[in-house]
Design a protein around this motif. Structure first.
Motif, PDB file in Angstrom:
ATOM      1  N   GLU A  78       0.838  -1.205   0.000  1.00  0.00           N
ATOM      2  CA  GLU A  78       0.000   0.000   0.000  1.00  0.00           C
ATOM      3  C   GLU A  78       0.874   1.257   0.000  1.00  0.00           C
ATOM      4  OE1 GLU A  78      -3.313   0.175  -0.207  1.00  0.00           O
ATOM      5  OE2 GLU A  78      -3.464  -1.998  -0.292  1.00  0.00           O
ATOM      6  N   PRO A  79       0.409   2.325  -0.631  1.00  0.00           N
ATOM      7  CA  PRO A  79       1.210   3.552  -0.672  1.00  0.00           C
ATOM      8  C   PRO A  79       1.153   4.335   0.644  1.00  0.00           C
ATOM      9  CG  PRO A  79      -0.871   3.899  -1.783  1.00  0.00           C
ATOM     10  CD  PRO A  79      -0.824   2.442  -1.415  1.00  0.00           C
ATOM     11  N   ASN A  80       2.173   5.142   0.867  1.00  0.00           N
ATOM     12  CA  ASN A  80       2.192   6.114   1.949  1.00  0.00           C
ATOM     13  C   ASN A  80       1.611   7.409   1.400  1.00  0.00           C
ATOM     14  OD1 ASN A  80       3.964   4.788   4.140  1.00  0.00           O
ATOM     15  ND2 ASN A  80       5.134   4.492   2.268  1.00  0.00           N
ATOM     16  N   LEU A  81       0.772   8.070   2.191  1.00  0.00           N
ATOM     17  CA  LEU A  81       0.207   9.354   1.787  1.00  0.00           C
ATOM     18  C   LEU A  81       0.807  10.434   2.677  1.00  0.00           C
ATOM     19  CD1 LEU A  81      -3.547   8.350   1.430  1.00  0.00           C
ATOM     20  CD2 LEU A  81      -1.791   8.434  -0.357  1.00  0.00           C
ATOM     21  N   TYR A  82       1.185  11.562   2.075  1.00  0.00           N
ATOM     22  CA  TYR A  82       1.787  12.660   2.821  1.00  0.00           C
ATOM     23  C   TYR A  82       1.121  13.970   2.445  1.00  0.00           C
ATOM     24  CZ  TYR A  82       5.534   9.347   3.739  1.00  0.00           C
ATOM     25  OH  TYR A  82       6.242   8.245   4.142  1.00  0.00           O
ATOM     26  N   ARG A  83       1.041  14.863   3.437  1.00  0.00           N
ATOM     27  CA  ARG A  83       0.571  16.218   3.182  1.00  0.00           C
ATOM     28  C   ARG A  83       1.230  17.141   4.203  1.00  0.00           C
ATOM     29  NH1 ARG A  83      -5.715  15.927   5.341  1.00  0.00           N
ATOM     30  NH2 ARG A  83      -5.210  15.811   7.564  1.00  0.00           N
ATOM     31  N   LEU A  84       1.195  18.432   3.904  1.00  0.00           N
ATOM     32  CA  LEU A  84       1.703  19.446   4.814  1.00  0.00           C
ATOM     33  C   LEU A  84       0.532  20.243   5.366  1.00  0.00           C
ATOM     34  CD1 LEU A  84       4.592  20.952   2.656  1.00  0.00           C
ATOM     35  CD2 LEU A  84       4.822  19.349   4.569  1.00  0.00           C
ATOM     36  N   LYS A  85       0.532  20.443   6.655  1.00  0.00           N
ATOM     37  CA  LYS A  85      -0.392  21.394   7.264  1.00  0.00           C
ATOM     38  C   LYS A  85       0.441  22.643   7.490  1.00  0.00           C
ATOM     39  CE  LYS A  85      -3.423  22.154  11.238  1.00  0.00           C
ATOM     40  NZ  LYS A  85      -3.907  21.583  12.514  1.00  0.00           N
ATOM     41  N   MET A  86       0.082  23.729   6.829  1.00  0.00           N
ATOM     42  CA  MET A  86       0.842  24.971   6.895  1.00  0.00           C
ATOM     43  C   MET A  86       0.111  25.913   7.839  1.00  0.00           C
ATOM     44  SD  MET A  86       1.623  24.973   2.812  1.00  0.00           S
ATOM     45  CE  MET A  86      -0.065  24.467   2.445  1.00  0.00           C
ATOM     46  N   VAL A  87       0.804  26.329   8.907  1.00  0.00           N
ATOM     47  CA  VAL A  87       0.165  27.078   9.982  1.00  0.00           C
ATOM     48  C   VAL A  87       0.756  28.474  10.097  1.00  0.00           C
ATOM     49  CG1 VAL A  87      -0.416  27.072  12.436  1.00  0.00           C
ATOM     50  CG2 VAL A  87      -0.219  24.896  11.200  1.00  0.00           C
ATOM     51  N   ASP A  88      -0.127  29.460  10.159  1.00  0.00           N
ATOM     52  CA  ASP A  88       0.239  30.865  10.312  1.00  0.00           C
ATOM     53  C   ASP A  88       0.429  31.190  11.797  1.00  0.00           C
ATOM     54  OD1 ASP A  88       0.746  33.422   9.460  1.00  0.00           O
ATOM     55  OD2 ASP A  88      -1.178  33.693   8.443  1.00  0.00           O
ATOM     56  N   ILE A  89       1.054  32.327  12.110  1.00  0.00           N
ATOM     57  CA  ILE A  89       1.292  32.681  13.519  1.00  0.00           C
ATOM     58  C   ILE A  89      -0.003  32.933  14.289  1.00  0.00           C
ATOM     59  CG2 ILE A  89       3.633  33.563  13.176  1.00  0.00           C
ATOM     60  CD1 ILE A  89       2.460  36.394  13.301  1.00  0.00           C
ATOM     61  N   ASP A  90      -1.098  33.220  13.588  1.00  0.00           N
ATOM     62  CA  ASP A  90      -2.378  33.412  14.281  1.00  0.00           C
ATOM     63  C   ASP A  90      -3.170  32.106  14.415  1.00  0.00           C
ATOM     64  OD1 ASP A  90      -3.290  32.992  11.723  1.00  0.00           O
ATOM     65  OD2 ASP A  90      -4.213  34.962  11.492  1.00  0.00           O
ATOM     66  N   GLY A  91      -2.551  30.965  14.036  1.00  0.00           N
ATOM     67  CA  GLY A  91      -3.200  29.668  14.207  1.00  0.00           C
ATOM     68  C   GLY A  91      -4.016  29.196  13.020  1.00  0.00           C
ATOM     69  N   GLN A  92      -4.228  30.045  12.025  1.00  0.00           N
ATOM     70  CA  GLN A  92      -4.959  29.634  10.822  1.00  0.00           C
ATOM     71  C   GLN A  92      -4.098  28.655  10.042  1.00  0.00           C
ATOM     72  OE1 GLN A  92      -8.133  30.547   9.983  1.00  0.00           O
ATOM     73  NE2 GLN A  92      -8.227  31.588  11.946  1.00  0.00           N
ATOM     74  N   SER A  93      -4.734  27.712   9.365  1.00  0.00           N
ATOM     75  CA  SER A  93      -3.960  26.709   8.630  1.00  0.00           C
ATOM     76  C   SER A  93      -4.646  26.324   7.335  1.00  0.00           C
ATOM     77  CB  SER A  93      -3.753  25.469   9.496  1.00  0.00           C
ATOM     78  OG  SER A  93      -4.988  24.846   9.779  1.00  0.00           O
ATOM     79  N   THR A  94      -3.850  25.714   6.478  1.00  0.00           N
ATOM     80  CA  THR A  94      -4.338  25.160   5.227  1.00  0.00           C
ATOM     81  C   THR A  94      -3.456  23.953   4.901  1.00  0.00           C
ATOM     82  OG1 THR A  94      -5.024  25.677   2.964  1.00  0.00           O
ATOM     83  CG2 THR A  94      -2.906  26.579   3.690  1.00  0.00           C
ATOM     84  N   SER A  96      -1.526  21.258   2.031  1.00  0.00           N
ATOM     85  CA  SER A  96      -0.940  21.097   0.705  1.00  0.00           C
ATOM     86  C   SER A  96      -1.701  19.999  -0.036  1.00  0.00           C
ATOM     87  CB  SER A  96       0.529  20.678   0.840  1.00  0.00           C
ATOM     88  OG  SER A  96       0.598  19.331   1.307  1.00  0.00           O
ATOM     89  N   PRO A  97      -1.426  19.851  -1.315  1.00  0.00           N
ATOM     90  CA  PRO A  97      -1.930  18.665  -2.017  1.00  0.00           C
ATOM     91  C   PRO A  97      -1.305  17.406  -1.398  1.00  0.00           C
ATOM     92  CG  PRO A  97      -1.157  20.319  -3.577  1.00  0.00           C
ATOM     93  CD  PRO A  97      -0.732  20.768  -2.215  1.00  0.00           C
ATOM     94  N   VAL A  98      -1.999  16.284  -1.503  1.00  0.00           N
ATOM     95  CA  VAL A  98      -1.510  15.010  -0.972  1.00  0.00           C
ATOM     96  C   VAL A  98      -0.535  14.395  -1.969  1.00  0.00           C
ATOM     97  CG1 VAL A  98      -2.194  12.653  -0.326  1.00  0.00           C
ATOM     98  CG2 VAL A  98      -3.598  14.617   0.373  1.00  0.00           C
ATOM     99  N   ARG A  99       0.540  13.832  -1.449  1.00  0.00           N
ATOM    100  CA  ARG A  99       1.514  13.108  -2.269  1.00  0.00           C
ATOM    101  C   ARG A  99       1.489  11.643  -1.855  1.00  0.00           C
ATOM    102  NH1 ARG A  99       0.766  16.761  -5.185  1.00  0.00           N
ATOM    103  NH2 ARG A  99       2.155  18.536  -5.443  1.00  0.00           N
ATOM    104  N   SER A 100       1.535  10.751  -2.826  1.00  0.00           N
ATOM    105  CA  SER A 100       1.496   9.316  -2.597  1.00  0.00           C
ATOM    106  C   SER A 100       2.842   8.714  -2.975  1.00  0.00           C
ATOM    107  CB  SER A 100       0.382   8.704  -3.452  1.00  0.00           C
ATOM    108  OG  SER A 100       0.372   7.310  -3.329  1.00  0.00           O
ATOM    109  N   LEU A 101       3.332   7.791  -2.137  1.00  0.00           N
ATOM    110  CA  LEU A 101       4.613   7.146  -2.413  1.00  0.00           C
ATOM    111  C   LEU A 101       4.560   5.701  -1.953  1.00  0.00           C
ATOM    112  CD1 LEU A 101       7.588   7.345  -3.327  1.00  0.00           C
ATOM    113  CD2 LEU A 101       8.147   7.999  -0.978  1.00  0.00           C
ATOM    114  N   LYS A 102       4.782   4.788  -2.892  1.00  0.00           N
ATOM    115  CA  LYS A 102       4.872   3.361  -2.576  1.00  0.00           C
ATOM    116  C   LYS A 102       6.339   2.983  -2.619  1.00  0.00           C
ATOM    117  CE  LYS A 102       3.491  -1.161  -4.199  1.00  0.00           C
ATOM    118  NZ  LYS A 102       2.860  -1.905  -5.264  1.00  0.00           N
TER     119      LYS A 102
END
Length: 189
Positions: A78-94, A96-102
């Motif tokens: 099964e593949p590994n799924l990765y993403r980034l949670k990008m957090v601002d200094i005020d706590g807001q976040s968004t 990244s797109p998901v990356r898959s790696l087997k």
């Protein structure tokens, strides 16, 4: 509500290097960015867990490069799924797109046994299947954040390795051991 951070993620990649997942990302601009949370899901699961927290540069208008090596990446079919949670200094976040790696480590496998596990004093590593030109293998210990704690060159005789290391000064937790020789490597928890 959708929140757009004052950050421009130029790219985010996941690649296999030495049977490990190496994540790299680049930002073009950062404005009051606090940190990146590297998240992963394995075995096709969509439940992500935090693998590491990487401090951002804060405010930058130049290209910044970041990386994280997942030494404990899943090596099943099964593949590994990765993403980034990008957090601002005020706590807001968004996110990244998901990356898959087997990971395909079949060409790089070594048989390894670790004991005792868990270890409180000495941990012993025994390995076989090492084919070496110089009869030396690299043994590396990493903490759960992927930081290298100890590295040794170990003599290998007739393709077999035996090594003990004192871990009594380490706090209880999850650690990874990477054994590498030529193009073969194996990681164990």
């Amino acid at each position: 509500p959708v929140y757009t951070l004052p950050l421009h993620l130029k790219n985010f990649t996941a690649n296999q290097i030495d049977c490990q997942a190496v994540l790299k990302w680049t930002t073009e601009t950062e404005d009051n960015t606090d940190y990146f949370e590297v998240q992963g899901a394995e075995g096709g699961s969509i439940t992500y867990e935090t693998l590491a927290r990487i401090d951002a540069q804060g405010s930058a208008s130049l290209i910044k490069e970041y990386s994280y090596t997942d030494v404990s990446a899943n090596r099943s079919s099964e593949p590994n799924l990765y993403r980034l949670k990008m957090v601002d200094i005020d706590g807001q976040s968004t996110y990244s797109p998901v990356r898959s790696l087997k990971l395909d480590c079949s060409r790089n496998s070594i048989d390894v046994a670790l004991y005792p596990n868990p270890a409180t004093e000495l941990i012993t590593i025994r390995g076989s299947g090492l084919s070496l030109e110089n009869n030396v293998a690299d043994v590396k210990f990493y903490n759960s954040e992927g930081r290298l704690l100890h590295q040794s060159k170990v003599l290998v005789e007739d393709g077999k390795l035996s090594y003990s290391y004192d871990v009594s000064s380490w706090s209880a937790g999850l650690y990874y051991i990477k054994i590498g020789a030529n193009s073969k490597s194996m990681v164990r928890r």
